[in-house]
Enzyme design. Sequence first.
Site, PDB file in Angstrom:
ATOM      1  N   HIS A 169      74.216  29.774  13.347  1.00 50.93           N
ATOM      2  CA  HIS A 169      73.123  30.364  14.112  1.00 50.93           C
ATOM      3  C   HIS A 169      73.719  31.103  15.323  1.00 50.93           C
ATOM      4  CE1 HIS A 169      69.098  30.704  15.749  1.00 50.93           C
ATOM      5  NE2 HIS A 169      69.610  30.376  16.915  1.00 50.93           N
ATOM      6  N   ASP A 205      66.799  25.073  12.976  1.00 55.42           N
ATOM      7  CA  ASP A 205      67.982  25.134  13.850  1.00 55.42           C
ATOM      8  C   ASP A 205      68.104  23.911  14.768  1.00 55.42           C
ATOM      9  OD1 ASP A 205      68.516  27.694  12.751  1.00 55.42           O
ATOM     10  OD2 ASP A 205      67.181  28.619  14.216  1.00 55.42           O
TER      11      ASP A 205
HETATM   12  C1  GRF Z   1      74.625  35.741  11.444  1.00 53.14           C
HETATM   13  O1  GRF Z   1      74.499  36.286  12.723  1.00 53.14           O
HETATM   14  C2  GRF Z   1      74.176  34.323  11.406  1.00 53.14           C
HETATM   15  O2  GRF Z   1      74.353  33.671  12.619  1.00 53.14           O
HETATM   16  C3  GRF Z   1      72.713  34.428  11.107  1.00 53.14           C
HETATM   17  O3  GRF Z   1      72.617  35.516  10.226  1.00 53.14           O
HETATM   18  C4  GRF Z   1      73.693  36.417  10.446  1.00 53.14           C
HETATM   19  C5  GRF Z   1      74.352  36.687   9.135  1.00 53.14           C
HETATM   20  O4  GRF Z   1      75.320  37.702   9.196  1.00 53.14           O
HETATM   21  N1  GRF Z   1      72.220  33.177  10.584  1.00 53.14           N
HETATM   22  P1  GRF Z   1      76.222  38.039   7.940  1.00 53.14           P
HETATM   23  O5  GRF Z   1      75.281  38.342   6.780  1.00 53.14           O
HETATM   24  O6  GRF Z   1      77.067  36.854   7.644  1.00 53.14           O
HETATM   25  O7  GRF Z   1      77.017  39.228   8.338  1.00 53.14           O
END
Ligand code: GRF
Length: 252
Positions: A169, A205
């Site tokens: 997160h 979360d």
């Molecule tokens: C990340 O910022 C993560 O924290 C959130 O969704 C985003 C996913 O990014 N849960 P990616 O698809 O891994 O680039």
Amino acid sequence: MLVVNAADKDFVVESLLEHRGDVIGSVTKRLNNEPQVRINESAFAHNIGRVQRLLAEPVKRVAVLISGNGSNLQALIDSTRNSTMGMRAEIVFVLSNKENVMGLERARKAGIASKCLSHKDFKSREDFDAAMTSLLESHGIDVVCLAGFMRILSGQFVSKWKGRLINIHPSLLPKYPGLHVQRQALEAGEKYSGCTVHFVDEGVDTGAIIFQRRVAIKEGETEESLTRKIHRAEHYAYPHALRMLVNGQTSF
Ligand code: GRF
């Protein structure tokens, strides 16, 4: 093995906490005053035994659930394939609830089995989650990593995978759960933000935190620049947290 100055011992052990660093001996003087390393046999045997037990266990089979870009998926693929990381895990399956996303392409390029399962094809959240569970089981999955998976999970799914289901997160939880958290951190005038890898529980979360990485919010920071900065931190934090879980350094 490291031989360090006695004055630095506590600092070094503390710095190696996540690797479960331990003291296995001391430096003494020989008769001619030369230094000599003396190994404490039971401490040595205890530590070697722990590593041998870990290496004797099968490598954990990991699935990554995505909905988009999959840059965290990529970080997990790269780190599990990097032998210097000492990660007892292999990414064997990628599941997306969205078609044609970059994350699926990353899985294909890496030669990892993948599947798109659209939630729209199911009557209820429970039905969709049950279909995910049977796919995960058919791949013999031990650990599930959520990486930008934009679905709330049913209680049924969460309790089925409890202790083996983790999420990343983009905030320093418990601050700013939910969505648009970079914007919220900026609007609140925070000096720091970061990311959190945590076990997933029934809340949004709210599960127990495994690992966090902090980033500084600088003057003139924008939502985009902060998001990029947090993403970079995530690519360090997620592999780190997964290693802690699969190498038995944390549990739920
Ligand atoms: C990340 O910022 C993560 O924290 C959130 O969704 C985003 C996913 O990014 N849960 P990616 O698809 O891994 O680039």
